[in-house]
Design an enzyme around this catalytic site. Structure first.
Site, PDB file in Angstrom:
ATOM      1  N   HIS A 155       0.825  -1.212   0.000  1.00 36.10           N
ATOM      2  CA  HIS A 155       0.000   0.000   0.000  1.00 36.10           C
ATOM      3  C   HIS A 155       0.858   1.260   0.000  1.00 36.10           C
ATOM      4  CE1 HIS A 155      -3.355   2.636   0.646  1.00 36.10           C
ATOM      5  NE2 HIS A 155      -2.945   3.013   1.849  1.00 36.10           N
ATOM      6  N   ASP A 172      -4.223   9.141   3.371  1.00 38.18           N
ATOM      7  CA  ASP A 172      -4.275   7.689   3.191  1.00 38.18           C
ATOM      8  C   ASP A 172      -5.621   7.306   2.598  1.00 38.18           C
ATOM      9  OD1 ASP A 172      -4.192   4.887   3.388  1.00 38.18           O
ATOM     10  OD2 ASP A 172      -2.999   4.960   5.214  1.00 38.18           O
ATOM     11  N   CYS A 214      -4.180   2.718  -4.901  1.00 35.54           N
ATOM     12  CA  CYS A 214      -3.471   3.552  -3.931  1.00 35.54           C
ATOM     13  C   CYS A 214      -2.409   4.432  -4.587  1.00 35.54           C
ATOM     14  CB  CYS A 214      -2.852   2.695  -2.835  1.00 35.54           C
ATOM     15  SG  CYS A 214      -1.735   1.399  -3.424  1.00 35.54           S
TER      16      CYS A 214
END
Length: 290
Positions: A155, A172, A214
């Site tokens: 990630h 995030d 991501c």
């Protein structure tokens, strides 16, 4: 016989023949199917492989034949590392360079990884940019916990350090997954710039709808914060660093990034076609922008 050979030699070395051969070689390169490990584009200090570029295609997760030879991770962070590095290079070269007074650093993913894995960040001071006059630092954050595998992890998130405000903002897109890694990185940056940073894990960061966007979120948010917030602000103006309510079009972002890469590749091909070196055209090196 000597006269014929001499005439043939002159023909072969003529500009017409050379130009034609260059066109043929260029067409041949288009016909040849590149393998995942083949170089695709060299853009200043970043080289992209075909496999890196394939991560941006909409159906990249369904290409099981291409991915069968590797361990599949949620974000394929090793491939996205180079895409994020390219994107930072692109923003620096095409935009940030136009603002001569801007003191903003886009730290490459590999350097961010080194920073989080090093116990004493001061040992990296010579390898890192000089932050003495820096106002903001952008750092891609990866959750890889193995110092032996800098391209590992699953990630990516984005950390933006406002040196002038002594604040570190964390964006995030997967429910605070990288909070610990980002917080640790912020502490180490604080040591390097000799400031105590307030860490803010922004609760309103746009969220991805799958497990594969991501890296695209990092790139899109980085560009928005850099171009629409920091570089667009007037001197001494307070900048809102929240991304709350900002829609991130991951599909559109993938297509745009792929289009930019393809345009640079075509431009590199055009520049190479104007080269007088036949060896350059027959080389296996990728199209280059420098």
């Amino acid at each position: 016989m000597f006269a014929v050979n001499k005439t043939l030699s002159l023909i072969l070395s003529s500009s017409c023949f050379t130009t034609a051969s260059f066109r043929v070689s260029r067409l041949m390169r288009r016909w040849i199917k590149l393998s995942p490990d083949d170089p695709y584009l060299s853009y200043h200090d970043v080289r992209l492989m075909k496999e890196d570029v394939d991560t941006l295609k909409d159906d990249w997760l369904t290409d099981t034949a291409r991915l069968a030879h590797r361990v599949v991770q949620d974000c394929l962070a090793d491939l996205l590392l180079q895409i994020i590095a390219f994107w930072e290079e692109y923003l620096e070269r095409e935009y940030l360079s136009q603002y001569k007074n801007a003191q903003i650093v886009l730290l490459r993913p590999s350097m961010s990884f080194m920073l989080i894995q090093t116990r004493d960040p001061l040992t990296l001071k010579e390898a890192l940019p000089n932050f003495a006059r820096t106002t903001h630092i952008f750092l891609p954050i990866n959750d890889c916990g193995n110092p032996e595998v800098p391209e590992g992890g699953t990630h990516w998130s984005l950390l933006v350090v406002s040196v002038v405000d002594s604040v570190a903002f964390h964006y995030d897109s997967l429910n605070h997954s990288n909070r610990n890694e980002a917080h640790a990185t912020a502490r180490k940056i604080g040591q390097l710039i000799e400031r105590s940073l307030r860490f803010i894990d922004l609760p309103d960061s746009p969220q991805q709808e799958n497990s594969s966007d991501c890296g695209v979120f990092v790139c899109i948010q980085m560009r928005h914060l850099l171009l629409k917030r920091l570089l667009a602000a007037h001197a001494q103006e307070k900048v809102d660093m929240s991304m709350g309510g900002k829609n991130v079009d991951a599909v559109g972002g993938r297509k745009e990034m792929l289009r930019i890469i393809e345009e640079f590749r075509k431009e590199g091909e055009r520049r190479r076609s104007r080269s007088i070196s036949r060896e350059t055209h027959l080389s296996k090196s990728p199209p280059r922008i420098e």
